[in-house]
Scaffold this active site. Structure first.
Site, short mmCIF file in Angstrom:
data_model
loop_
_atom_site.label_atom_id
_atom_site.label_comp_id
_atom_site.label_asym_id
_atom_site.label_seq_id
_atom_site.Cartn_x
_atom_site.Cartn_y
_atom_site.Cartn_z
N ILE A 16 0.85 -1.20 0.00
CA ILE A 16 0.00 0.00 0.00
C ILE A 16 0.88 1.24 0.00
CG2 ILE A 16 -1.74 1.33 1.23
CD1 ILE A 16 -2.75 -1.24 2.48
N HIS A 17 0.68 2.09 -0.98
CA HIS A 17 1.36 3.38 -1.10
C HIS A 17 0.37 4.29 -1.79
CE1 HIS A 17 2.04 2.46 -5.36
NE2 HIS A 17 2.15 1.22 -4.91
N GLY A 18 0.76 5.48 -2.17
CA GLY A 18 -0.18 6.45 -2.73
C GLY A 18 -0.98 5.94 -3.91
#
Length: 159
Positions: A16-18
């Site tokens: 999970i990242h931007g």
């Protein structure tokens, strides 16, 4: 056993990242992100960092591969699941374990020594190629794309 409402499974070694936490979640209309990875399932610090990226209205669960296999079929039909795995081997373990994965978005697999780059964001070695071929044999559609608006490519044509 009810079939879980898995909107999409994504391979992204950043988890999970931007891009995942905002762009993909909004595009899919997901309300739950399930990260299936043995290491992250036991790493509260990494979980907390990933939680910060997600909008408040989106829940996240961090399960080991086996726990994902064991509980995914118990998901409430109202849960619109975006399943995220770190690599193709985690995806294959889930598929072979009975998780109903029909399509995988191949988003990011970092370059490492001994891997060949097949796109700007995906590098593979022989073990990765074998795992992709096995997923393909199992009927999984393998779509390489970074973001939803990008035209996807069948990864099998790049291997």
């Amino acid at each position: 056993m009810a079939k879980p409402n898995i909107l999409l499974t994504r391979i992204d070694n950043r988890l999970i990242h931007g891009q995942v936490g905002v762009t993909w979640v909004n595009h899919l209309g997901a309300n739950l992100v399930v990260v299936a990875n043995d290491k992250v399932a036991n790493d509260e610090i990494q979980q907390n960092l990933m939680d910060m990226v997600l909008p408040d209205v989106i829940s996240a669960r961090y399960f080991s591969l086996q726990k994902t296999i064991d509980v995914i079929h118990k998901a409430n039909p109202r849960q619109k699941i975006f399943l995220v795995v770190k690599d193709v081997h985690d995806a294959l373990a889930l598929k072979e374990g009975g998780v109903p994965i029909d399509k995988i978005n191949v988003g990011n697999m970092h370059y490492e020594e001994g891997k060949k780059q097949i796109s700007s964001t995906v590098s593979v070695d022989e073990n990765d190629i074998a795992a992709f071929k096995r997923l393909h044999e199992l009927g999984v559609k393998l779509d390489l794309r970074r973001v939803p608006g990008e035209k996807g490519r069948d990864i099998m044509g790049l291997l």
